[in-house]
Scaffold this active site. Structure first.
Site, PDB file in Angstrom:
ATOM      1  N   TRP A  53      15.888  27.706 -11.227  1.00  0.00           N
ATOM      2  CA  TRP A  53      16.327  28.780 -12.112  1.00  0.00           C
ATOM      3  C   TRP A  53      17.624  28.403 -12.815  1.00  0.00           C
ATOM      4  O   TRP A  53      18.422  27.620 -12.300  1.00  0.00           O
ATOM      5  CB  TRP A  53      16.488  30.113 -11.373  1.00  0.00           C
ATOM      6  CG  TRP A  53      17.590  30.173 -10.344  1.00  0.00           C
ATOM      7  CD1 TRP A  53      17.459  29.985  -9.000  1.00  0.00           C
ATOM      8  CD2 TRP A  53      18.981  30.445 -10.577  1.00  0.00           C
ATOM      9  NE1 TRP A  53      18.683  30.123  -8.385  1.00  0.00           N
ATOM     10  CE2 TRP A  53      19.629  30.412  -9.333  1.00  0.00           C
ATOM     11  CE3 TRP A  53      19.732  30.730 -11.723  1.00  0.00           C
ATOM     12  CZ2 TRP A  53      21.006  30.631  -9.197  1.00  0.00           C
ATOM     13  CZ3 TRP A  53      21.101  30.950 -11.596  1.00  0.00           C
ATOM     14  CH2 TRP A  53      21.720  30.901 -10.333  1.00  0.00           C
ATOM     15  N   THR A  57      23.755  23.613   1.907  1.00  0.00           N
ATOM     16  CA  THR A  57      24.809  24.190   2.737  1.00  0.00           C
ATOM     17  C   THR A  57      25.717  23.070   3.220  1.00  0.00           C
ATOM     18  O   THR A  57      25.292  21.926   3.377  1.00  0.00           O
ATOM     19  CB  THR A  57      24.239  24.962   3.937  1.00  0.00           C
ATOM     20  OG1 THR A  57      25.308  25.593   4.639  1.00  0.00           O
ATOM     21  CG2 THR A  57      23.513  24.044   4.907  1.00  0.00           C
ATOM     22  N   ASP A  62      18.988  21.584  -4.077  1.00  0.00           N
ATOM     23  CA  ASP A  62      18.991  22.267  -2.780  1.00  0.00           C
ATOM     24  C   ASP A  62      17.676  22.055  -2.036  1.00  0.00           C
ATOM     25  O   ASP A  62      16.647  22.597  -2.428  1.00  0.00           O
ATOM     26  CB  ASP A  62      19.232  23.761  -3.021  1.00  0.00           C
ATOM     27  CG  ASP A  62      19.235  24.588  -1.749  1.00  0.00           C
ATOM     28  OD1 ASP A  62      19.451  24.011  -0.663  1.00  0.00           O
ATOM     29  OD2 ASP A  62      19.023  25.813  -1.846  1.00  0.00           O
ATOM     30  N   TYR A 121      19.829  37.820  -2.522  1.00  0.00           N
ATOM     31  CA  TYR A 121      20.963  37.061  -2.020  1.00  0.00           C
ATOM     32  C   TYR A 121      21.812  37.947  -1.108  1.00  0.00           C
ATOM     33  O   TYR A 121      21.651  39.167  -1.097  1.00  0.00           O
ATOM     34  CB  TYR A 121      21.826  36.540  -3.169  1.00  0.00           C
ATOM     35  CG  TYR A 121      21.216  35.366  -3.886  1.00  0.00           C
ATOM     36  CD1 TYR A 121      21.565  34.071  -3.560  1.00  0.00           C
ATOM     37  CD2 TYR A 121      20.259  35.566  -4.851  1.00  0.00           C
ATOM     38  CE1 TYR A 121      20.993  32.995  -4.201  1.00  0.00           C
ATOM     39  CE2 TYR A 121      19.673  34.498  -5.512  1.00  0.00           C
ATOM     40  CZ  TYR A 121      20.049  33.213  -5.176  1.00  0.00           C
ATOM     41  OH  TYR A 121      19.474  32.150  -5.807  1.00  0.00           O
ATOM     42  N   SER A 150      15.743  25.355  -0.484  1.00  0.00           N
ATOM     43  CA  SER A 150      15.027  26.345  -1.283  1.00  0.00           C
ATOM     44  C   SER A 150      14.017  25.599  -2.148  1.00  0.00           C
ATOM     45  O   SER A 150      13.966  24.367  -2.126  1.00  0.00           O
ATOM     46  CB  SER A 150      15.991  27.177  -2.141  1.00  0.00           C
ATOM     47  OG  SER A 150      16.618  26.374  -3.129  1.00  0.00           O
ATOM     48  N   ASN A 182      12.791  26.996  -5.586  1.00  0.00           N
ATOM     49  CA  ASN A 182      12.644  27.482  -6.953  1.00  0.00           C
ATOM     50  C   ASN A 182      13.672  26.848  -7.884  1.00  0.00           C
ATOM     51  O   ASN A 182      14.768  26.476  -7.452  1.00  0.00           O
ATOM     52  CB  ASN A 182      12.800  29.007  -7.023  1.00  0.00           C
ATOM     53  CG  ASN A 182      11.636  29.734  -6.388  1.00  0.00           C
ATOM     54  OD1 ASN A 182      11.732  30.239  -5.272  1.00  0.00           O
ATOM     55  ND2 ASN A 182      10.512  29.786  -7.084  1.00  0.00           N
ATOM     56  N   ASP A 230      19.402  20.431   5.028  1.00  0.00           N
ATOM     57  CA  ASP A 230      19.635  21.354   3.919  1.00  0.00           C
ATOM     58  C   ASP A 230      20.840  20.902   3.101  1.00  0.00           C
ATOM     59  O   ASP A 230      21.985  21.075   3.516  1.00  0.00           O
ATOM     60  CB  ASP A 230      19.859  22.763   4.475  1.00  0.00           C
ATOM     61  CG  ASP A 230      20.044  23.811   3.388  1.00  0.00           C
ATOM     62  OD1 ASP A 230      20.021  23.453   2.201  1.00  0.00           O
ATOM     63  OD2 ASP A 230      20.212  24.996   3.741  1.00  0.00           O
TER      64      ASP A 230
END
Length: 396
Positions: free
Chosen positions: A107, A288, A100, A145, A103, A105, A285
């Site tokens: 995880w 999305t 992505d 979120y 963003s 991070n 992006d």
């Protein structure tokens, strides 16, 4: 004998050199979810999560390009998401991940996740005790979120993508995942490819670690996304450079205007040859699927497409008239990047199973554009972190 030894050494060095060179370009196959027809409910979920991702509060408050990351989101899009494999730990524990650029991070679900986190238990989970290279961090981690808060604990371990091994990468082990957001996704977690100012707690993003550890020859990654792919053939993410067989012509580069998101200047937008907007900002992006437009352009474009507005800020299009719709052109770096109706009209199903056609142009209560997979799938995109620029060319 001396000749044979010299020949053997030369071949050995050549093999080492070849292996090293081959290791500089890391290919991650993108998996495209098998179902091609999303439900209308999933399209609405996608729009809601997009608004949350860019801090648009229910359409009532203008979003801002933030300097630090506190809110990220991802929608449950089923057939509108691309994912690829990584592994974490020693020995490697495999995960299918969403890559992505919106963003920053990294995880994955934790083996210690809450029994109430259905999404966590439906995906592979990271077991810290099974990795010999696990290093505890102890800091708490949380991202808000649209449907709740994803939370967990930070840790360090090695992350492997193809032949590339990133050492001492800080990532989050998620122990609580929000509601139904990730329950039916084909990925377990997220690899954020934005810049550090976007990351929660300013954690060093994975690609920045790759560059600092000199694991790639060029601090560049590039996306090739198929729009008619399958679960096994959805495209490719390439770390370390470009694949010139995946695009035609030359890349048009423009400098980034703000290195948090992949944000760049958008010269103009044309519909059917008529300019409707000038001098906007845009964000590329991969997290999305939609094209998010500022209010004025959103209304103009959907009106020119003959769309029928609904109470949910969707625009319904006449499926039998798709071929007669105009080309929509984004002018970037002085070059024209057009989208045809087949690119920006999305098929969906109603609750009764009937087919409908929806405009991929959704409302963003802000004065910038979000160019998601609808655009990136049509145009090969190079994300050049080293030179702080982004490039586009027609996808092969």
């Amino acid at each position: 004998m001396h000749f044979l030894i010299s020949l053997w050494l030369s071949l050995w060095l050549l093999c080492l050199f070849w292996a090293k060179c081959q290791g500089q370009l890391i290919r991650v196959p993108m998996q495209y979810q098998a179902s091609f027809m999303a439900s209308r409910r999933q399209h609405r979920a996608g729009r809601s999560s997009l608004l949350a991702k860019y801090n648009v509060a229910g359409g009532q408050e203008a979003a801002t390009l933030r300097n630090g990351g506190a809110t990220e989101t991802l929608d449950n899009r089923l057939n509108l998401e691309y994912a690829g494999p990584i592994s974490i730990g020693s020995p490697g524990q495999p995960f299918n991940m969403l890559f992505d650029t919106g963003s920053a991070n990294l995880w994955v679900p934790s083996a210690e996740c809450s029994p109430k986190s259905v999404a966590c238990h439906r995906h592979h989970r990271y077991n810290a005790s099974a990795s010999s290279t696990f290093v505890p961090d102890g800091r708490r981690f949380s991202i808000a979120y649209g449907t709740g808060s994803l939370s967990g604990i930070l840790a360090q371990d090695m992350v492997t993508i193809g032949q590339l091994v990133v050492r001492n990468q800080t990532f989050a082990m998620a122990t609580h995942e929000p509601g139904p957001t990730f329950v039916d996704t084909n990925f377990a977690g997220i690899v954020g490819l934005g810049f550090r100012p976007l990351a929660e707690q300013r954690i060093k993003p994975l690609f920045e670690s790759m560059c600092e550890q000199q694991l790639v020859d060029e601090c560049v990654f590039s996306f090739y996304l198929k729009r008619n792919g399958s679960e096994r053939m959805g495209g490719e993410l390439l770390f370390g450079g470009l694949d010139k067989t995946k695009f035609s012509g030359t890349l048009t580069y423009v400098p980034l205007t703000h290195a948090a998101y992949w944000q760049f200047p958008l010269d103009a937008i044309e519909v059917g040859g008529t300019a409707i907007s000038h001098h906007r900002q845009a964000i590329a992006d991969t997290g999305t699927s939609l094209l998010a437009a500022p209010p004025r352009e959103y209304l103009i474009i959907n009106s020119l497409l003959g769309g029928l507005p609904t109470a949910n800020n969707e625009y319904l299009l006449n499926c039998s008239e798709i071929d007669s719709l105009p080309e929509i052109v984004f002018i970037i770096g002085g070059q024209r990047f057009g989208l045809q109706p087949r690119d920006y009209v999305m098929s969906a199903t109603n609750d009764d199973g009937s087919r409908i056609c929806l405009s991929a142009f959704t409302l963003m209560e802000a004065e910038f554009w979000i160019l998601g997979d609808v655009f990136i799938g049509r145009y090969y995109t190079a994300f050049d972190a080293g030179q702080r620029r982004i490039g586009f060319a027609p996808a092969a």
